[in-house]
Design a protein around this motif. Structure first.
Motif, mmCIF file in Angstrom:
data_model
loop_
_atom_site.group_PDB
_atom_site.id
_atom_site.type_symbol
_atom_site.label_atom_id
_atom_site.label_comp_id
_atom_site.label_asym_id
_atom_site.label_seq_id
_atom_site.Cartn_x
_atom_site.Cartn_y
_atom_site.Cartn_z
ATOM 1 N N ASP A 1 11.292 -63.235 13.015
ATOM 2 C CA ASP A 1 12.207 -62.371 12.266
ATOM 3 C C ASP A 1 12.399 -62.830 10.825
ATOM 4 O O ASP A 1 12.960 -62.113 10.006
ATOM 5 N N ASP A 2 11.945 -64.057 10.526
ATOM 6 C CA ASP A 2 12.156 -64.594 9.182
ATOM 7 C C ASP A 2 11.012 -64.238 8.234
ATOM 8 O O ASP A 2 11.071 -64.542 7.048
ATOM 9 N N ILE A 3 9.941 -63.639 8.757
ATOM 10 C CA ILE A 3 8.841 -63.243 7.873
ATOM 11 C C ILE A 3 8.693 -61.728 7.935
ATOM 12 O O ILE A 3 9.347 -61.065 8.749
ATOM 13 N N ASN A 4 7.852 -61.177 7.072
ATOM 14 C CA ASN A 4 7.702 -59.724 6.928
ATOM 15 C C ASN A 4 6.804 -59.160 8.034
ATOM 16 O O ASN A 4 5.744 -58.613 7.778
ATOM 17 N N LEU A 5 7.264 -59.325 9.289
ATOM 18 C CA LEU A 5 6.430 -58.957 10.432
ATOM 19 C C LEU A 5 6.883 -57.640 11.058
ATOM 20 O O LEU A 5 6.064 -56.823 11.487
ATOM 21 N N LYS A 6 8.209 -57.438 11.082
ATOM 22 C CA LYS A 6 8.736 -56.225 11.705
ATOM 23 C C LYS A 6 8.129 -54.982 11.043
ATOM 24 O O LYS A 6 7.791 -54.010 11.713
ATOM 25 N N SER A 7 7.971 -55.043 9.701
ATOM 26 C CA SER A 7 7.432 -53.877 8.994
ATOM 27 C C SER A 7 5.976 -53.623 9.377
ATOM 28 O O SER A 7 5.500 -52.493 9.311
ATOM 29 N N LEU A 8 5.255 -54.677 9.785
ATOM 30 C CA LEU A 8 3.872 -54.478 10.247
ATOM 31 C C LEU A 8 3.891 -53.688 11.554
ATOM 32 O O LEU A 8 3.116 -52.740 11.740
ATOM 33 N N LEU A 9 4.813 -54.060 12.451
ATOM 34 C CA LEU A 9 4.896 -53.370 13.742
ATOM 35 C C LEU A 9 5.284 -51.899 13.535
ATOM 36 O O LEU A 9 4.699 -51.006 14.139
#
Lengths: 199, 199
Positions: free
Chosen positions: B120-128
């Motif tokens: 959650d601390d990196i820009n991963l949610k937007s990838l999903l």
């Protein structure tokens, strides 16, 4: 595209600094973008202010924001001694030890026959004018670096000043405090023996 | 006095950059004062412009002066592949080889359990979100560094994406071109043997 224009330009600016290649410049530029607004604004402001507000003292050549500089105008300082250094950083190094209370003269360079830099290419003429116009000065201490160029400059200044009856001295050569004899170079050891002092 | 205020402030600004201590900062500050006016003005302008004009692309997270960035809006690029990198510098490295023509996703960090940095601390949610909303994307290439954190991030992303039926690949591990087997570390050699290719 490689980098967006604003960062490419910033990288280019950083590469103009000494010892900073394209990789370090890129790292610094990206870091800068992540810095807070205030730090970046101050950085830009300080760059412009330093360039705009700083000048060289018309008397001693030191970097200053007042002309003449606050060392030249400080009436409490000993006005009979002038310490000659290569650049303003040397003035700061000397001021840090808080032991020297005379005046300075900044050469902005050293005589370097190998690089075609002669006495007229450094801030030396103004020292001679200063000495001629100011009979208070009795001693000139030469504090140029202990390098070939530093030595050449020291020899030249001493040859020019001695006939005028001014005492010319230079910083002692010897072992740096904390250094090992084992690792000292031969010339340093030679100077250390020559200039040995009685205990 | 040590340094006049304008230069002391500039030195302080330089020390805020990574890897630059007080000595290097002093050297850079003095050098800056000797630079020509135009270069210093441009430097200050570029600092402010980079900070003001650059933003992160709302689609891929890449550093850009247009949102969405010119890679995301480039219709000639292959929209079925997304290459996942740690930061914008990796995008530039990849673009330099001019062989990858798909899209990117910039994580701005890596999952690092040792440093308490989770998904959650990196820009991963937007990838999903991007993958869920966009059925064109068939392959995700993970191009994180070949370090422990890079591997952890790659494993995590692949575990999350595989159930969704997306092909997840990652950059090959093996001997760097030009490197000596003699000096290769054991893990690299192991990967090089495991992933050997037919001639």
């Amino acid at each position: 595209m490689l980098y967006p224009t604003p960062i490419a330009k910033l990288i280019e600016s950083f590469t103009k600094l000494p010892g900073i290649g394209i990789k370090t410049a890129t790292r610094l530029a990206f870091y800068t973008i992540g810095m807070n607004d205030e730090d970046v604004n101050n950085f830009a402001k300080n760059l412009l202010a330093a360039k705009r507000e700083l000048t060289y003292c018309s008397v001693c050549g030191n970097l200053t924001d007042d002309d003449p500089c606050n060392i030249c105008t400080d009436e409490s300082r000993d006005r009979s001694t002038v310490l000659v250094v290569e650049d303003s950083k040397d003035v700061s190094a000397m001021e840090k030890i808080q032991e020297y209370h005379g005046l300075y003269h900044v050469l902005h360079g050293l005589i370097s026959p190998m690089n075609g830099i002669g006495p007229d290419d450094i801030n030396l003429k103004s020292l001679l004018t200063r000495l001629r116009d100011n009979s208070d000065i009795h001693e000139v201490i030469i504090a140029t670096n202990a390098t070939a160029d530093g030595e050449a400059t020291a020899m030249y200044i001493s040859r020019v000043l001695k006939p005028a009856g001014i005492t010319v001295t230079r910083l002692a050569r010897g072992l740096a405090v904390g250094s090992d004899i084992e690792y000292a170079d031969e010339v340093t050891l030679l100077r250390a023996i020559e200039n040995r002092t009685e205990l």
